[in-house]
Scaffold this motif. Structure first.
Motif, PDB file in Angstrom:
ATOM      1  N   LEU A  21      64.771   4.950 -63.332  1.00  0.00           N
ATOM      2  CA  LEU A  21      65.414   6.262 -63.147  1.00  0.00           C
ATOM      3  C   LEU A  21      66.545   6.724 -63.690  1.00  0.00           C
ATOM      4  O   LEU A  21      67.363   6.744 -63.161  1.00  0.00           O
ATOM      5  CB  LEU A  21      64.686   6.723 -60.818  1.00  0.00           C
ATOM      6  N   ALA A  22      67.718   5.105 -62.664  1.00  0.00           N
ATOM      7  CA  ALA A  22      68.211   4.500 -63.564  1.00  0.00           C
ATOM      8  C   ALA A  22      68.972   5.145 -64.713  1.00  0.00           C
ATOM      9  O   ALA A  22      70.367   5.545 -65.245  1.00  0.00           O
ATOM     10  CB  ALA A  22      69.187   3.833 -62.586  1.00  0.00           C
ATOM     11  N   VAL A  23      67.771   4.783 -65.207  1.00  0.00           N
ATOM     12  CA  VAL A  23      68.089   4.821 -67.191  1.00  0.00           C
ATOM     13  C   VAL A  23      67.249   6.667 -67.243  1.00  0.00           C
ATOM     14  O   VAL A  23      66.996   6.586 -68.692  1.00  0.00           O
ATOM     15  CB  VAL A  23      67.632   3.769 -67.930  1.00  0.00           C
ATOM     16  N   ARG A  24      66.886   7.172 -66.328  1.00  0.00           N
ATOM     17  CA  ARG A  24      66.278   8.500 -66.817  1.00  0.00           C
ATOM     18  C   ARG A  24      64.531   8.256 -67.659  1.00  0.00           C
ATOM     19  O   ARG A  24      64.822   9.059 -68.290  1.00  0.00           O
ATOM     20  CB  ARG A  24      66.549   9.165 -67.354  1.00  0.00           C
ATOM     21  N   TRP A  25      63.873   7.502 -66.946  1.00  0.00           N
ATOM     22  CA  TRP A  25      62.803   7.176 -67.661  1.00  0.00           C
ATOM     23  C   TRP A  25      61.629   8.439 -66.351  1.00  0.00           C
ATOM     24  O   TRP A  25      61.784   7.730 -65.880  1.00  0.00           O
ATOM     25  CB  TRP A  25      62.178   6.416 -67.981  1.00  0.00           C
ATOM     26  N   GLY A  55      66.921  -4.909 -65.952  1.00  0.00           N
ATOM     27  CA  GLY A  55      66.717  -5.194 -67.036  1.00  0.00           C
ATOM     28  C   GLY A  55      65.448  -5.913 -67.329  1.00  0.00           C
ATOM     29  O   GLY A  55      64.787  -6.639 -66.493  1.00  0.00           O
ATOM     30  N   LEU A  56      64.108  -5.568 -67.740  1.00  0.00           N
ATOM     31  CA  LEU A  56      62.906  -5.858 -67.912  1.00  0.00           C
ATOM     32  C   LEU A  56      62.753  -4.983 -70.010  1.00  0.00           C
ATOM     33  O   LEU A  56      63.305  -4.270 -70.429  1.00  0.00           O
ATOM     34  CB  LEU A  56      61.823  -5.160 -66.828  1.00  0.00           C
ATOM     35  N   ILE A  57      61.730  -6.014 -70.040  1.00  0.00           N
ATOM     36  CA  ILE A  57      61.441  -5.695 -71.531  1.00  0.00           C
ATOM     37  C   ILE A  57      59.651  -5.972 -71.514  1.00  0.00           C
ATOM     38  O   ILE A  57      59.047  -6.698 -70.373  1.00  0.00           O
ATOM     39  CB  ILE A  57      62.224  -6.229 -72.713  1.00  0.00           C
ATOM     40  N   ARG A  58      58.558  -4.638 -71.853  1.00  0.00           N
ATOM     41  CA  ARG A  58      57.215  -5.290 -71.161  1.00  0.00           C
ATOM     42  C   ARG A  58      56.426  -4.936 -72.588  1.00  0.00           C
ATOM     43  O   ARG A  58      57.091  -4.158 -74.101  1.00  0.00           O
ATOM     44  CB  ARG A  58      57.176  -3.140 -70.686  1.00  0.00           C
ATOM     45  N   LEU A  59      55.494  -5.935 -72.516  1.00  0.00           N
ATOM     46  CA  LEU A  59      55.147  -6.118 -73.774  1.00  0.00           C
ATOM     47  C   LEU A  59      53.440  -6.200 -73.522  1.00  0.00           C
ATOM     48  O   LEU A  59      52.702  -5.874 -72.542  1.00  0.00           O
ATOM     49  CB  LEU A  59      55.190  -7.481 -74.236  1.00  0.00           C
ATOM     50  N   LEU A  73      64.639  -1.912 -70.898  1.00  0.00           N
ATOM     51  CA  LEU A  73      66.021  -0.875 -71.371  1.00  0.00           C
ATOM     52  C   LEU A  73      66.235  -1.896 -69.320  1.00  0.00           C
ATOM     53  O   LEU A  73      66.320  -2.629 -69.083  1.00  0.00           O
ATOM     54  CB  LEU A  73      65.176  -0.130 -69.535  1.00  0.00           C
ATOM     55  N   VAL A  74      67.983  -1.968 -69.566  1.00  0.00           N
ATOM     56  CA  VAL A  74      69.159  -2.709 -68.871  1.00  0.00           C
ATOM     57  C   VAL A  74      69.378  -0.767 -68.366  1.00  0.00           C
ATOM     58  O   VAL A  74      69.600   0.190 -68.486  1.00  0.00           O
ATOM     59  CB  VAL A  74      70.170  -2.585 -69.756  1.00  0.00           C
ATOM     60  N   HIS A  75      69.868  -1.338 -66.618  1.00  0.00           N
ATOM     61  CA  HIS A  75      70.296  -0.595 -65.702  1.00  0.00           C
ATOM     62  C   HIS A  75      72.233  -0.322 -66.416  1.00  0.00           C
ATOM     63  O   HIS A  75      72.218  -1.035 -67.389  1.00  0.00           O
ATOM     64  CB  HIS A  75      70.358  -0.691 -64.868  1.00  0.00           C
ATOM     65  N   PRO A  76      72.428   0.696 -67.023  1.00  0.00           N
ATOM     66  CA  PRO A  76      73.453   1.604 -66.571  1.00  0.00           C
ATOM     67  C   PRO A  76      74.300   0.319 -66.605  1.00  0.00           C
ATOM     68  O   PRO A  76      75.264   0.082 -67.648  1.00  0.00           O
ATOM     69  CB  PRO A  76      73.685   2.787 -66.691  1.00  0.00           C
ATOM     70  N   ASP A  77      74.937   0.400 -64.848  1.00  0.00           N
ATOM     71  CA  ASP A  77      75.739  -0.504 -64.689  1.00  0.00           C
ATOM     72  C   ASP A  77      76.108  -1.526 -65.477  1.00  0.00           C
ATOM     73  O   ASP A  77      76.569  -2.566 -65.699  1.00  0.00           O
ATOM     74  CB  ASP A  77      75.496  -1.141 -62.917  1.00  0.00           C
ATOM     75  N   GLY A  82      74.961  -7.334 -73.257  1.00  0.00           N
ATOM     76  CA  GLY A  82      73.994  -8.542 -73.737  1.00  0.00           C
ATOM     77  C   GLY A  82      72.319  -9.211 -73.334  1.00  0.00           C
ATOM     78  O   GLY A  82      71.725  -9.999 -74.132  1.00  0.00           O
ATOM     79  N   ILE A  83      72.562  -8.221 -72.465  1.00  0.00           N
ATOM     80  CA  ILE A  83      70.951  -8.176 -71.729  1.00  0.00           C
ATOM     81  C   ILE A  83      69.933  -7.924 -72.384  1.00  0.00           C
ATOM     82  O   ILE A  83      68.811  -8.452 -72.387  1.00  0.00           O
ATOM     83  CB  ILE A  83      70.699  -7.475 -69.836  1.00  0.00           C
ATOM     84  N   ALA A  84      69.962  -6.954 -72.853  1.00  0.00           N
ATOM     85  CA  ALA A  84      68.943  -6.571 -74.058  1.00  0.00           C
ATOM     86  C   ALA A  84      68.336  -6.913 -74.608  1.00  0.00           C
ATOM     87  O   ALA A  84      67.356  -7.858 -75.568  1.00  0.00           O
ATOM     88  CB  ALA A  84      68.576  -5.103 -74.321  1.00  0.00           C
TER      89      ALA A  84
END
Length: 139
Positions: A21-25, A55-59, A73-77, A82-84
């Protein structure tokens, strides 16, 4: 700030709801279903600031040839830290024996970001999607 990364799927429905929700998905509006989907994914690599999912990446993969990156996705804060990029590098290393790592880019403005990490736009190719998203009702 020390960000830690894990392939353990130790996040809660509330943590994924907060992040998405923080990234509006829109999938963040279905935290129980989202949590179940993540648990059933081939792999999820998550980024943490202490006990906060940032943050997370789904595969999803076929276990041999092709890997699909479904979410990055990475939280806007935490943008710009460099997380993504680090998540993508972890994926590239984990799937280095695969022939293809495909990514579904939600917005063409993100192309330069992925190109920075070696991805290229496949010529004469367009992503397609059939939407079956139910109308959201507040809990």
């Amino acid at each position: 700030m020390v960000i830690t990364y894990t392939k353990e799927k130790n996040f809660t429905p509330q943590q994924v709801e907060d992040l998405f929700l923080a990234v509006r998905w829109v999938v963040g509006k279905y935290p129980d279903r989202l949590h179940k989907a993540l648990l059933n994914s081939s792999r999820v690599i998550s980024a943490w600031d202490g006990d906060r999912l940032v943050g997370l990446i789904r595969l999803m993969d076929d276990s041999e040839l092709v890997c699909f990156i479904n979410y990055v996705l990475v939280h806007p804060d935490y943008h710009g830290r460099g997380i993504a990029g680090h998540l993508l590098e972890i994926v590239k290393e984990a799937y280095k024996s695969y022939l293809y790592i495909n990514v579904m880019i939600g917005d063409s403005k993100n192309v330069p970001f992925y190109e920075k990490y070696g991805f290229t736009v496949k010529e004469n190719s367009l992503p397609m999607q059939y939407r079956n998203v139910p109308k959201y009702t507040k809990r």
